[in-house]
Design a protein around this motif. Sequence first.
Motif, mmCIF file in Angstrom:
data_model
loop_
_atom_site.group_PDB
_atom_site.id
_atom_site.type_symbol
_atom_site.label_atom_id
_atom_site.label_comp_id
_atom_site.label_asym_id
_atom_site.label_seq_id
_atom_site.Cartn_x
_atom_site.Cartn_y
_atom_site.Cartn_z
ATOM 1 N N SER A 1 0.749 -1.329 -0.104
ATOM 2 C CA SER A 1 0.037 0.088 -0.088
ATOM 3 C C SER A 1 0.761 1.100 0.060
ATOM 4 C CB SER A 1 -1.039 0.020 1.372
ATOM 5 O OG SER A 1 -1.720 1.160 1.333
ATOM 6 N N ILE A 2 2.032 1.321 0.762
ATOM 7 C CA ILE A 2 2.879 2.385 0.858
ATOM 8 C C ILE A 2 3.577 2.502 -0.375
ATOM 9 C CG2 ILE A 2 4.860 3.085 1.961
ATOM 10 C CD1 ILE A 2 3.921 1.757 4.429
ATOM 11 N N GLN B 1 4.405 5.229 -5.692
ATOM 12 C CA GLN B 1 4.745 5.136 -7.085
ATOM 13 C C GLN B 1 3.656 6.166 -7.893
ATOM 14 O OE1 GLN B 1 4.009 1.424 -8.142
ATOM 15 N NE2 GLN B 1 6.214 0.650 -7.741
ATOM 16 N N ASN B 2 2.638 6.552 -7.129
ATOM 17 C CA ASN B 2 1.696 7.212 -7.744
ATOM 18 C C ASN B 2 1.877 8.820 -7.420
ATOM 19 O OD1 ASN B 2 -0.620 5.514 -9.308
ATOM 20 N ND2 ASN B 2 0.109 4.518 -7.847
ATOM 21 N N GLY B 3 3.020 9.237 -6.844
ATOM 22 C CA GLY B 3 3.136 10.673 -6.295
ATOM 23 C C GLY B 3 2.190 11.144 -5.356
ATOM 24 N N GLN B 4 1.685 10.196 -4.536
ATOM 25 C CA GLN B 4 0.909 10.613 -3.293
ATOM 26 C C GLN B 4 1.633 10.676 -2.014
ATOM 27 O OE1 GLN B 4 -2.194 7.507 -3.293
ATOM 28 N NE2 GLN B 4 -2.779 7.944 -5.370
ATOM 29 N N ILE B 5 1.149 11.231 -0.938
ATOM 30 C CA ILE B 5 1.874 11.173 0.233
ATOM 31 C C ILE B 5 1.685 9.574 0.700
ATOM 32 C CG2 ILE B 5 1.726 11.757 2.594
ATOM 33 C CD1 ILE B 5 0.057 14.358 1.755
ATOM 34 N N LEU C 1 -0.391 8.522 3.643
ATOM 35 C CA LEU C 1 -1.817 9.100 4.022
ATOM 36 C C LEU C 1 -2.921 7.879 3.426
ATOM 37 C CD1 LEU C 1 -3.697 11.427 4.683
ATOM 38 C CD2 LEU C 1 -3.412 11.925 2.091
ATOM 39 N N ALA C 2 -2.826 7.493 2.216
ATOM 40 C CA ALA C 2 -3.861 6.307 2.038
ATOM 41 C C ALA C 2 -3.542 5.076 2.928
ATOM 42 C CB ALA C 2 -3.754 6.006 0.509
ATOM 43 N N PRO C 3 -2.519 4.632 3.256
ATOM 44 C CA PRO C 3 -2.230 3.671 3.966
ATOM 45 C C PRO C 3 -2.902 3.793 5.588
ATOM 46 C CG PRO C 3 -0.396 3.841 2.744
ATOM 47 C CD PRO C 3 -1.107 5.143 2.509
ATOM 48 N N ALA C 4 -2.641 5.103 6.060
ATOM 49 C CA ALA C 4 -2.994 5.346 7.274
ATOM 50 C C ALA C 4 -4.689 5.351 7.409
ATOM 51 C CB ALA C 4 -2.554 6.667 7.767
ATOM 52 N N GLN D 1 -9.416 1.058 -9.693
ATOM 53 C CA GLN D 1 -7.837 1.003 -9.323
ATOM 54 C C GLN D 1 -7.490 2.178 -8.143
ATOM 55 O OE1 GLN D 1 -5.346 0.783 -12.687
ATOM 56 N NE2 GLN D 1 -3.685 1.388 -11.594
ATOM 57 N N PRO D 2 -7.898 3.249 -8.081
ATOM 58 C CA PRO D 2 -7.405 4.085 -7.112
ATOM 59 C C PRO D 2 -7.491 3.699 -5.709
ATOM 60 C CG PRO D 2 -8.565 5.526 -8.914
ATOM 61 C CD PRO D 2 -8.803 4.104 -9.201
#
Length: 270
Positions: A66-67, A72-76, A79-82, A216-217
């Motif tokens: 997840s991290i 790879q997608n330029g995200q923080i 954030l999404a994993p948390a 996918q997102p």
Amino acid sequence: MMDWFSALNPTMQALLGGTMTWGLTALGAATVFFFTKIEKHTMNMMLGFAAGVMIAASFWSLLAPSIEFSEQNGQIPWLAPAIGFLLGGIFIRLLDFVVPHLHLGNAQDKAEGPQTKFKKSTLLFLAITLHNIPEGLAIGVAFGAAALGIGDATVIGALGLAIGIGIQNMPEGAALSVPLRGEGMSRARAFNYGQLSAIVEPIAAVIGAAAVILVQPILPYALAFAAGAMIFVVVEELIPESQSSGSTDLATLGLMAGFVVMMILDVSLG
């Protein structure tokens, strides 16, 4: 040998992976045909082993990818994993709140969720079934990640996760069916309760795989969601139960053994 499996649609891969874990649960539940009792220290070690597998799978197979996907997608990266991790825990807590269930080793008056006239056997069955849901989701999103070619995610790695979860499902099947037999239930009926507790896994696996492929997102959220749900089950249920009746050292060693087994599977097959 793996070519035919790799060529399958990822939802079919997830279905087969979830069905395998269901089958291994049934194998564990079949213990009831040979034994009518599991010694407490053995039960504690089995529960600890299951907890260790789930902890290792939560990081190696779910949170780490997840991290990586977020990076790879330029995200923080965190954030999404948390967010997904916390939502997974909240989801299981809500299920705990709305589904009546009883943890292994507890008297019927210790049942959780809404009041009900369900028998103890049904409440125990529902408790095991609840914590099989995140395991099925984990298998599904792992196959979905492999299909999307995310980072180091591979079909063989997702299969390794399914094998690890299946291995820890074997003692869980026995942990449900054998005590039910000890309370006077017939062997056949106790076996059915044990194996049916994992029927949600292939269903949840297909849902998890389909969700991440269609949208996918949500993949980093879905991976972390499954991890959070499994960690909630481990901390709220498996570890307390394994430590509640003595043999705490054996339970802890069982947890460490389960962690190592899952880590080896993930690193060697991932």
